[in-house]
Design an enzyme around this catalytic site. Structure first.
Site, short mmCIF file in Angstrom:
data_model
loop_
_atom_site.label_atom_id
_atom_site.label_comp_id
_atom_site.label_asym_id
_atom_site.label_seq_id
_atom_site.Cartn_x
_atom_site.Cartn_y
_atom_site.Cartn_z
N GLY A 1 0.83 -1.22 0.00
CA GLY A 1 0.00 0.00 0.00
C GLY A 1 0.85 1.26 0.00
O GLY A 1 0.59 2.21 0.74
N ALA A 2 1.89 1.27 -0.85
CA ALA A 2 2.78 2.44 -0.89
C ALA A 2 2.32 3.48 -1.90
O ALA A 2 3.05 4.41 -2.22
CB ALA A 2 4.20 1.98 -1.19
N SER B 1 -0.20 5.55 -1.51
CA SER B 1 -0.74 6.77 -0.92
C SER B 1 -0.43 6.83 0.57
O SER B 1 0.15 5.88 1.12
CB SER B 1 -2.27 6.87 -1.14
OG SER B 1 -2.95 6.00 -0.28
N GLY B 2 -0.78 7.94 1.17
CA GLY B 2 -0.73 8.10 2.63
C GLY B 2 0.59 7.70 3.28
O GLY B 2 1.68 8.06 2.80
N GLY C 1 2.15 4.78 3.55
CA GLY C 1 3.05 3.92 2.78
C GLY C 1 3.90 4.72 1.81
O GLY C 1 5.11 4.51 1.71
N TYR D 1 -12.78 -2.85 10.79
CA TYR D 1 -11.44 -2.27 10.63
C TYR D 1 -10.65 -2.34 11.94
O TYR D 1 -9.50 -2.76 11.96
CB TYR D 1 -11.57 -0.80 10.17
CG TYR D 1 -10.28 -0.03 10.25
CD1 TYR D 1 -9.31 -0.16 9.26
CD2 TYR D 1 -10.01 0.83 11.32
CE1 TYR D 1 -8.10 0.55 9.33
CE2 TYR D 1 -8.81 1.53 11.41
CZ TYR D 1 -7.87 1.40 10.41
OH TYR D 1 -6.68 2.09 10.49
P1 NDP Z 1 -4.46 5.21 2.71
O1 NDP Z 1 -5.87 4.88 2.37
O2 NDP Z 1 -3.91 6.52 2.27
O3 NDP Z 1 -3.48 4.08 2.23
C1 NDP Z 1 -3.87 2.75 2.23
C2 NDP Z 1 -3.07 2.02 1.19
O4 NDP Z 1 -3.50 0.65 1.18
C3 NDP Z 1 -3.31 2.55 -0.22
O5 NDP Z 1 -2.06 2.55 -0.89
C4 NDP Z 1 -4.23 1.52 -0.83
O6 NDP Z 1 -4.11 1.37 -2.22
C5 NDP Z 1 -3.72 0.28 -0.14
N1 NDP Z 1 -4.66 -0.84 -0.27
C6 NDP Z 1 -5.96 -0.89 0.07
N2 NDP Z 1 -6.49 -2.08 -0.26
C7 NDP Z 1 -5.50 -2.79 -0.85
C8 NDP Z 1 -5.42 -4.08 -1.41
N3 NDP Z 1 -6.50 -4.87 -1.50
N4 NDP Z 1 -4.25 -4.51 -1.91
C9 NDP Z 1 -3.16 -3.71 -1.87
N5 NDP Z 1 -3.17 -2.48 -1.36
C10 NDP Z 1 -4.34 -2.02 -0.85
O7 NDP Z 1 -4.41 5.11 4.30
P2 NDP Z 1 -3.25 5.37 5.38
O8 NDP Z 1 -1.99 5.74 4.72
O9 NDP Z 1 -3.81 6.23 6.42
O10 NDP Z 1 -3.12 3.91 6.02
C11 NDP Z 1 -1.93 3.17 6.02
C12 NDP Z 1 -1.83 2.37 7.31
O11 NDP Z 1 -1.80 3.24 8.42
C13 NDP Z 1 -3.00 1.42 7.55
O12 NDP Z 1 -2.48 0.20 8.04
C14 NDP Z 1 -3.81 2.12 8.62
O13 NDP Z 1 -4.53 1.20 9.39
C15 NDP Z 1 -2.70 2.76 9.40
N6 NDP Z 1 -3.08 3.86 10.25
C16 NDP Z 1 -3.57 5.03 9.72
C17 NDP Z 1 -3.90 6.06 10.57
C18 NDP Z 1 -4.44 7.35 10.07
O14 NDP Z 1 -4.75 8.19 10.90
N7 NDP Z 1 -4.57 7.56 8.78
C19 NDP Z 1 -3.73 5.93 12.02
C20 NDP Z 1 -3.21 4.67 12.44
C21 NDP Z 1 -2.89 3.70 11.57
P3 NDP Z 1 -4.81 2.41 -3.27
O15 NDP Z 1 -3.87 3.59 -3.33
O16 NDP Z 1 -4.82 1.62 -4.53
O17 NDP Z 1 -6.16 2.75 -2.73
#
Ligand code: NDP
Length: 314
Positions: A9-10, A12-13, A15, A189
């Site tokens: 999941g690199a 966006s966000g 990653g 979740y």
């Molecule tokens: P984002 O939604 O920005 O990133 C999530 C990533 O996961 C995206 O790259 C997305 O891909 C990918 N993804 C989703 N489904 C799949 C799949 N089936 N196969 C492969 N990749 C997939 O969210 P965050 O950056 O916020 O989340 C990243 C981590 O941080 C998660 O584990 C979340 O639980 C954790 N987290 C986030 C917090 C927050 O406040 N945001 C707080 C605490 C933890 P695509 O780009 O294609 O959608």
């Protein structure tokens, strides 16, 4: 040589920010394991990563077949694996009905937990073979699964119960929730994040001594601006970032969160295994306490055994 880190999941966000932070050091080559190849390529370019510092490889964690194919493809490149970061996640807080993975598991737990469970188990062999001095496997956790915190006490709370729904396959026939209850997207979740934190500890107990691999989890802070909240109602998306910034003060930028996760990947001072890392208001890391459920060793063992069956490892 450069270290080689796979980050799921690199695209966006967190990653992406982590991939960028590692790539910028020029000491790491990042394998961006993503479901959307084009999006990942564009994302890498948009943050200014140079071509020689990353490779995009296809991985859809909502399909166990795709997980196996990813592992095959990675092995075919004949590169070592030094660090695995299980970061990807889906969050469906407003879903009224469950949706399902390719194998028919409820989507959040199927993707966030089961997809990563299989990936980490398969890639553990590759980590073992690497000659890198500090090999690590990181599974991103969250405060929301930790009922010993304020944020973790916002209903619906995480609760895996006796895992009866998971054991029955979380396929919607009996239930699509781990505890066997009614579907709730936000809870699914949080449950999946508890599974992530339990899995990290079980990996530590089973494999740390034997392999020398460091297993860790973390809560990077509330990154209120990421795509994770894309399915939330518009008013929530408008108010959540300022709420986190000024009221809870838990807000952290994507860039800062990426630096934190990059520390867990490579900083020598964060090399202890079995730790759930957090950061205080001055951005200093510390070993945090997990909730009762998220540190329950019996539950971790049971979760391990049930998950092995579901992903076809037992
Ligand atoms: P984002 O939604 O920005 O990133 C999530 C990533 O996961 C995206 O790259 C997305 O891909 C990918 N993804 C989703 N489904 C799949 C799949 N089936 N196969 C492969 N990749 C997939 O969210 P965050 O950056 O916020 O989340 C990243 C981590 O941080 C998660 O584990 C979340 O639980 C954790 N987290 C986030 C917090 C927050 O406040 N945001 C707080 C605490 C933890 P695509 O780009 O294609 O959608």
């Amino acid at each position: 040589r450069k270290g080689i880190a796979v980050i799921t999941g690199a695209s966006s966000g967190l990653g992406l920010a982590t991939a960028k932070a590692l790539a910028d050091t020029k000491k790491w080559h990042v394998i961006m394991a993503c479901r959307n190849f084009l999006k990942a390529e564009k994302a890498a370019k948009s943050v200014g990563m140079s071509k020689e510092d990353y490779t995009v490889m296809h991985l859809d964690l909502s399909s166990l077949e795709s997980v196996k194919q990813f592992v095959d493809n990675f092995r075919r490149t004949e590169q070592p694996l030094d660090v695995l970061v299980c970061n990807a996640a889906v969050y469906q807080p407003t879903a009224k009905e469950p949706s399902f993975t390719a194998e028919g598991f409820e989507l959040s737990v199927g993707t966030n937990h089961l997809g990563h469970f299989l990936l980490s188990r398969l890639l553990l062999d590759d980590l073992k073979k690497s000659d890198y001095p500090s090999k690590r496997m990181i599974i991103v956790g969250s405060i929301t699964g930790n009922t010993n915190t304020l944020a973790g006490n916002v209903p619906p709370k995480a609760n895996l119960g006796d895992l009866r729904g998971l054991a029955a396959g979380i396929n919607g026939q009996n239930s699509s929730m781990i505890d066997g209850g009614e579907f709730d997207g936000a809870k699914a979740y949080k449950d999946s994040k508890v599974c992530n934190m339990l899995t990290m500890q079980e990996l530590h107990r089973r494999y740390h001594e034997e392999t020398g691999v460091t297993f860790s989890s973390l809560y990077p802070g509330c990154i209120a601006t990421t795509g994770l909240f894309r399915e939330h109602i518009p008013l929530f998306r408008l108010l959540f970032p300022p709420f986190q910034k000024y009221i809870t003060k838990g807000y952290v930028s994507e860039e800062e969160a990426g630096k934190r996760l990059a520390q867990v990947v490579s900083d020598p001072s964060l090399g202890k295994s079995g730790v759930y890392w957090s950061w205080n208001n001055s951005s200093a890391s510390f070993e945090n306490q997990l909730s009762k459920e998220a540190s329950d060793a019996e539950k971790a063992k049971k979760l391990w055994e049930v998950s092995e069956k579901l992903v076809g490892l037992a």
